[in-house]
Design a protein around this motif. Structure first.
Motif, PDB file in Angstrom:
ATOM      1  N   ASN A   5      40.553  29.299  29.632  1.00  0.00           N
ATOM      2  CA  ASN A   5      40.426  30.668  29.118  1.00  0.00           C
ATOM      3  C   ASN A   5      39.314  31.504  29.393  1.00  0.00           C
ATOM      4  O   ASN A   5      39.221  32.809  29.696  1.00  0.00           O
ATOM      5  N   GLU A   6      38.059  30.980  29.733  1.00  0.00           N
ATOM      6  CA  GLU A   6      36.960  31.560  30.162  1.00  0.00           C
ATOM      7  C   GLU A   6      37.074  31.940  31.592  1.00  0.00           C
ATOM      8  O   GLU A   6      36.706  33.168  32.049  1.00  0.00           O
ATOM      9  N   MET A   7      37.647  31.388  32.567  1.00  0.00           N
ATOM     10  CA  MET A   7      38.006  31.618  33.795  1.00  0.00           C
ATOM     11  C   MET A   7      38.995  32.757  33.826  1.00  0.00           C
ATOM     12  O   MET A   7      38.570  33.856  34.491  1.00  0.00           O
ATOM     13  N   GLY A   8      40.109  32.506  32.950  1.00  0.00           N
ATOM     14  CA  GLY A   8      40.993  33.750  32.991  1.00  0.00           C
ATOM     15  C   GLY A   8      40.293  35.221  32.331  1.00  0.00           C
ATOM     16  O   GLY A   8      40.598  36.007  32.950  1.00  0.00           O
ATOM     17  N   LEU A   9      39.359  34.939  31.276  1.00  0.00           N
ATOM     18  CA  LEU A   9      38.852  36.281  30.763  1.00  0.00           C
ATOM     19  C   LEU A   9      37.956  36.785  32.068  1.00  0.00           C
ATOM     20  O   LEU A   9      38.109  37.898  32.165  1.00  0.00           O
ATOM     21  N   ALA A  10      37.163  35.989  32.647  1.00  0.00           N
ATOM     22  CA  ALA A  10      36.232  36.640  33.549  1.00  0.00           C
ATOM     23  C   ALA A  10      36.961  37.325  34.743  1.00  0.00           C
ATOM     24  O   ALA A  10      36.582  38.289  35.140  1.00  0.00           O
ATOM     25  N   LEU A  11      38.063  36.708  35.093  1.00  0.00           N
ATOM     26  CA  LEU A  11      39.177  37.223  36.278  1.00  0.00           C
ATOM     27  C   LEU A  11      39.681  38.747  35.387  1.00  0.00           C
ATOM     28  O   LEU A  11      39.806  39.659  36.192  1.00  0.00           O
ATOM     29  N   VAL A  13      38.472  40.587  33.323  1.00  0.00           N
ATOM     30  CA  VAL A  13      37.474  41.738  33.040  1.00  0.00           C
ATOM     31  C   VAL A  13      37.149  42.288  34.623  1.00  0.00           C
ATOM     32  O   VAL A  13      36.768  43.352  34.572  1.00  0.00           O
ATOM     33  N   SER A  14      37.026  41.328  35.262  1.00  0.00           N
ATOM     34  CA  SER A  14      36.772  41.774  36.833  1.00  0.00           C
ATOM     35  C   SER A  14      37.687  42.522  37.283  1.00  0.00           C
ATOM     36  O   SER A  14      37.320  43.666  38.179  1.00  0.00           O
ATOM     37  N   SER A  15      39.140  42.101  36.940  1.00  0.00           N
ATOM     38  CA  SER A  15      39.953  43.131  37.559  1.00  0.00           C
ATOM     39  C   SER A  15      39.904  44.474  37.009  1.00  0.00           C
ATOM     40  O   SER A  15      40.305  45.375  37.800  1.00  0.00           O
ATOM     41  N   ILE A  65      44.597  41.214  42.895  1.00  0.00           N
ATOM     42  CA  ILE A  65      44.722  39.943  42.972  1.00  0.00           C
ATOM     43  C   ILE A  65      43.928  39.129  41.955  1.00  0.00           C
ATOM     44  O   ILE A  65      44.311  38.078  41.297  1.00  0.00           O
ATOM     45  N   ALA A  66      42.939  39.645  41.385  1.00  0.00           N
ATOM     46  CA  ALA A  66      42.198  39.083  40.316  1.00  0.00           C
ATOM     47  C   ALA A  66      42.816  39.097  39.023  1.00  0.00           C
ATOM     48  O   ALA A  66      43.017  37.971  38.113  1.00  0.00           O
ATOM     49  N   PRO A  81      46.381  42.771  27.200  1.00  0.00           N
ATOM     50  CA  PRO A  81      45.477  43.651  26.511  1.00  0.00           C
ATOM     51  C   PRO A  81      44.319  44.227  27.174  1.00  0.00           C
ATOM     52  O   PRO A  81      43.903  45.162  27.061  1.00  0.00           O
ATOM     53  N   LEU A  82      43.653  43.255  27.787  1.00  0.00           N
ATOM     54  CA  LEU A  82      42.451  43.450  28.653  1.00  0.00           C
ATOM     55  C   LEU A  82      42.477  44.580  29.597  1.00  0.00           C
ATOM     56  O   LEU A  82      41.574  45.158  30.035  1.00  0.00           O
ATOM     57  N   GLY A  83      43.862  44.927  30.042  1.00  0.00           N
ATOM     58  CA  GLY A  83      44.043  45.737  31.084  1.00  0.00           C
ATOM     59  C   GLY A  83      43.534  47.211  30.528  1.00  0.00           C
ATOM     60  O   GLY A  83      43.242  48.190  31.273  1.00  0.00           O
ATOM     61  N   ALA A  84      43.312  47.153  29.318  1.00  0.00           N
ATOM     62  CA  ALA A  84      42.963  48.747  28.727  1.00  0.00           C
ATOM     63  C   ALA A  84      41.273  48.858  29.286  1.00  0.00           C
ATOM     64  O   ALA A  84      41.041  50.082  29.227  1.00  0.00           O
ATOM     65  N   LEU A  85      40.688  47.840  29.527  1.00  0.00           N
ATOM     66  CA  LEU A  85      39.297  47.997  29.733  1.00  0.00           C
ATOM     67  C   LEU A  85      39.165  49.092  30.965  1.00  0.00           C
ATOM     68  O   LEU A  85      38.057  49.576  31.353  1.00  0.00           O
TER      69      LEU A  85
END
Length: 326
Positions: A5-11, A13-15, A65-66, A81-85
């Motif tokens: 989950n932490e890896m997915g979160l980091a990817l 957010v970077s995306s 890719i991320a 949902p994090l795509g909104a960032l």
């Protein structure tokens, strides 16, 4: 040890950072190119000679890719949902780099997106990654998910064969409905392919399984369909209206599809699920506020230009519709 989950979160957010930045880079490239030739909105291709536009394109590619890899490590209820960032990133950068001022309502929209995203991250479920593409195939063959696919495809066919000829040019939900339903199936297929690739790199070869190629074929077909109808929506309706409606529908349907296929919410408490839903609604609210604010800002200068220039409404509408600023 970093969890999936932490890896997915980091990817994820970077995306969002890459994609949000790419919009600004590409727009600055388009503006520079417009100063030296015909604008892209009027058929010009001078932007292809502008290095900044290419930097924006490469940045967007890294972001996509991320985002693709993020779905391999984390559930869709966390990643989507994090795509909104990315909207926040582009709005803030546009405020400083493009002189597109972020109003108070826009700031509140950003705050809503951030608060909602934090709520989702805190309560996101820990996904159990399948150990083979055959396991994913069994998940896809569940009666509940097959019913979802059957309903989705039936609605898509009805929209294409009946609704599009009848009201496709007047009802925005026709094109966006097709995009969103196909998009939810795209994410499920891409997630399956991504997990197969990850397992292959870990030494558990999944390339020769026919299921892997089936998921890849479905993903390719869905992506093409999604892009065709998203382009139709953007060409027919105002982008500031298309974007928030598409985001809401696509995100909602993707979370529903993932919850059915991958059972994202199994084992979670009612409080955690309720908190995720509240966070999701907060993100959606912030997204709509941000786009509404941008639409107001874009409408004002267009209205003044129309009054000053004396152009007919139809001429001004066509000029705005094909502007690369959208």
């Amino acid at each position: 040890m970093v969890s999936d989950n932490e890896m997915g979160l980091a990817l994820a957010v970077s995306s969002s950072v890459f994609i949000g930045s790419s919009f600004i880079l590409k727009k600055k490239g388009l503006k520079r190119a417009a100063a030296n030739g015909t604008r892209a909105g009027f058929g010009g291709y001078t932007y292809l000679l502008e290095p900044l536009w290419w930097v924006g394109l490469v940045t967007m590619t890294f972001g996509e890719i991320a985002n693709f890899v993020a779905y391999v490590y984390a559930p869709a209820v966390l990643v989507t949902p994090l795509g909104a960032l990315s909207i926040i990133i582009s709005a803030v950068l546009a405020h400083f780099l493009l002189d597109e001022k972020l109003r108070k309502m826009g700031v509140w929209g950003c705050v809503c997106c951030i608060v909602g995203s934090v709520m989702i991250v805190i309560h996101a479920p820990q996904e159990q990654t399948p150990n083979s593409v055959e396991e994913i195939w069994k998940l896809a063959m569940q009666p509940a998910f097959l019913i979802y696919v059957a309903i989705s495809m039936s609605i898509v066919l009805a929209l294409i064969l009946y609704c599009e000829p009848l009201c496709g040019q007047t009802n925005i939900l026709v094109y966006i409905g097709i995009c969103s339903l196909m998009g939810s199936l795209t994410v499920m297929s891409i997630k399956a392919v991504g997990i197969a690739i990850k397992l292959t790199f870990e030494g558990i070869n999944q390339i020769w399984y026919p299921e892997t190629w089936f998921f890849a074929m479905v993903a390719a077909i869905c992506v093409v369909m999604q892009m065709i109808y998203l382009n139709k929506a953007l060409d027919t309706f105002n982008a500031a209206i298309v974007s928030p409606i598409y985001y809401v529908m696509f995100t909602t349907l993707t979370i529903v599809a993932s919850a059915i296929m991958f059972k994202d919410w199994n084992g979670q408490s009612t409080d955690s699920i309720a908190s995720e839903i509240c966070g999701f609604i907060t993100v959606l609210t912030g997204t709509v506020i941000l786009h509404a604010t941008r639409e107001e800002e874009q409408a004002s200068p267009r209205r003044m230009r129309w009054q000053d220039s004396g152009k007919s409404f139809d001429e001004e509408h066509l000029t705005s519709l094909y502007s690369p600023e959208y």
